[in-house]
Scaffold this active site. Structure first.
Site, mmCIF file in Angstrom:
data_model
loop_
_atom_site.group_PDB
_atom_site.id
_atom_site.type_symbol
_atom_site.label_atom_id
_atom_site.label_comp_id
_atom_site.label_asym_id
_atom_site.label_seq_id
_atom_site.Cartn_x
_atom_site.Cartn_y
_atom_site.Cartn_z
ATOM 1 N N ASN A 13 0.865 -1.185 0.000
ATOM 2 C CA ASN A 13 0.000 0.000 0.000
ATOM 3 C C ASN A 13 0.898 1.230 0.000
ATOM 4 O OD1 ASN A 13 -1.846 2.015 0.444
ATOM 5 N ND2 ASN A 13 -2.419 1.380 2.524
ATOM 6 N N LYS A 15 0.062 4.221 -0.325
ATOM 7 C CA LYS A 15 -0.632 5.406 0.215
ATOM 8 C C LYS A 15 -0.393 6.604 -0.722
ATOM 9 C CE LYS A 15 -0.399 3.325 4.724
ATOM 10 N NZ LYS A 15 -0.326 3.462 6.167
ATOM 11 N N HIS A 101 -9.729 1.050 4.606
ATOM 12 C CA HIS A 101 -8.480 1.271 5.356
ATOM 13 C C HIS A 101 -8.758 2.245 6.512
ATOM 14 C CE1 HIS A 101 -4.434 2.561 6.355
ATOM 15 N NE2 HIS A 101 -4.014 1.450 5.766
ATOM 16 N N GLU A 103 -7.200 4.663 7.602
ATOM 17 C CA GLU A 103 -6.969 6.086 7.304
ATOM 18 C C GLU A 103 -8.157 6.700 6.572
ATOM 19 O OE1 GLU A 103 -3.143 5.588 5.441
ATOM 20 O OE2 GLU A 103 -2.274 5.095 7.404
ATOM 21 N N GLU A 171 -5.771 -5.217 10.437
ATOM 22 C CA GLU A 171 -4.762 -4.188 10.678
ATOM 23 C C GLU A 171 -5.145 -3.408 11.919
ATOM 24 O OE1 GLU A 171 -2.379 -2.520 7.117
ATOM 25 O OE2 GLU A 171 -4.237 -1.431 7.299
ATOM 26 N N GLY A 177 1.869 2.525 10.972
ATOM 27 C CA GLY A 177 2.583 3.783 10.762
ATOM 28 C C GLY A 177 3.817 3.984 11.612
ATOM 29 N N SER A 218 2.928 -2.207 10.483
ATOM 30 C CA SER A 218 4.377 -2.262 10.755
ATOM 31 C C SER A 218 5.007 -3.588 10.355
ATOM 32 C CB SER A 218 4.665 -1.971 12.244
ATOM 33 O OG SER A 218 4.239 -0.673 12.572
ATOM 34 N N GLY A 239 2.650 -1.300 4.365
ATOM 35 C CA GLY A 239 2.684 0.136 4.071
ATOM 36 C C GLY A 239 4.096 0.592 3.775
HETATM 37 P P1 PGA Z 1 2.590 0.335 7.773
HETATM 38 O O1 PGA Z 1 1.144 0.595 7.150
HETATM 39 O O2 PGA Z 1 3.098 -0.962 7.244
HETATM 40 O O3 PGA Z 1 3.402 1.506 7.345
HETATM 41 O O4 PGA Z 1 2.397 0.295 9.290
HETATM 42 C C1 PGA Z 1 0.258 -0.450 6.904
HETATM 43 C C2 PGA Z 1 -1.028 0.065 6.300
HETATM 44 O O5 PGA Z 1 -1.517 1.109 6.732
HETATM 45 O O6 PGA Z 1 -1.586 -0.547 5.374
#
Ligand code: PGA
Length: 260
Positions: A13, A15, A101, A103, A171, A177, A218, A239
């Protein structure tokens, strides 16, 4: 866990990254090069909408990576300023789409909205990667009810014929993040079993064997193996590490090695 189909799925992803088409192409080509020897793992990269068209031809050349989007609108066509439909995504080369997601939920998306998006994705022939996850864990295990509600409401009205096409990404928001810590493989395993039970109560044990439940939050090359071995993860939603070809390909390499 899902024994029938051993193949793991790794979904990157990106983003809102990178900031130019040129950089996006470079990143994609570098990822494609670093995964060129892998055969078993399903590799998907979910791009900003704008980069899909250009990277479609690159992905067709390299063949290893499928493209996905990070969102889809729930209506198929019409007067919806600024929105992108499932058919448009399919036409431009996307095969997958991340839906719900955290976010986007943070920006106001409800379970009902996510449910409409899951169904729109399926109608368009896209595979929805449905994200669920709690913002915190409490001692009374209320978070389990929260996840149950998310799973049930987001899949409301999805028929048995299509449920095995949906990928569920667990998740936990607290694990996503910069500065966050991943869940432990044991925490994921508990949730993996819990989600599978909800799905089998709703859709029947047989169908649910084929549903992939992946972990996100993460994920990096150091924790991948634990989630597979102790968490029975069917794959990952990645991510930050998906923006780093070396890390991303290491994650996939570990998935490959686990699928005998
Ligand atoms: P991250 O994000 O691997 O940077 O923690 C995962 C995601 O939000 O899909």
């Amino acid at each position: 866990m899902s024994k029938k189909i051993a193949k793991k799925i790794v979904v990157g992803n990106w983003k809102m990254n990178p900031l130019s088409l040129k950089e996006a192409e470079k990143l994609f080509i570098n990822i494609a090069k670093s995964v060129s020897n892998f055969k078993k793992t399903g590799i998907i990269v979910c791009l900003p909408f704008l980069y899909l068209e250009k990277l479609k031809s690159t992905s067709q050349r390299t063949k290893k990576i499928s493209l996905g989007a990070q969102d889809v609108f729930w209506e198929d066509a019409g007067a919806y300023t600024g929105e992108i439909s499932g058919d448009m995504l399919y036409d431009i080369g996307a095969k997958y789409v991340i839906v719900g997601h955290s976010e986007r939920r943070e920006m106001g998306e409800s379970n009902n909205d996510v449910n409409k998006k899951v169904k729109a994705a399926i109608r368009a022939g896209l595979v929805p990667v449905l994200c669920v996850g709690e913002s915190m864990r409490d001692k009374n295990h209320e978070y389990l009810n929260f996840i149950k509600t998310q799973v049930i409401e987001c899949l409301n009205g999805v028929s048995k014929n299509f449920i095995s096409k949906v990928i569920i990404a667990y998740e936990p928001i607290w694990a996503i993040g910069k500065g966050a810590y991943p869940a432990t493989p044991e925490e994921f395993r508990e949730m993996n079993i819990f989600i599978r039970k909800i799905l089998s109560d709703k859709f029947g044990v047989k169908i649910v064997e084929d549903i992939k439940i992946i972990y996100g939050g993460s994920v990096d090359e150091k924790n991948t193996e634990g989630f597979i071995k102790a968490g029975y993860a069917d794959g990952f939603l990645v991510g930050r590490a998906s923006l780093n070809p070396k890390k991303f390909s290491e994650i996939i390499k570990i998935c490959e090695a686990s699928d005998k």
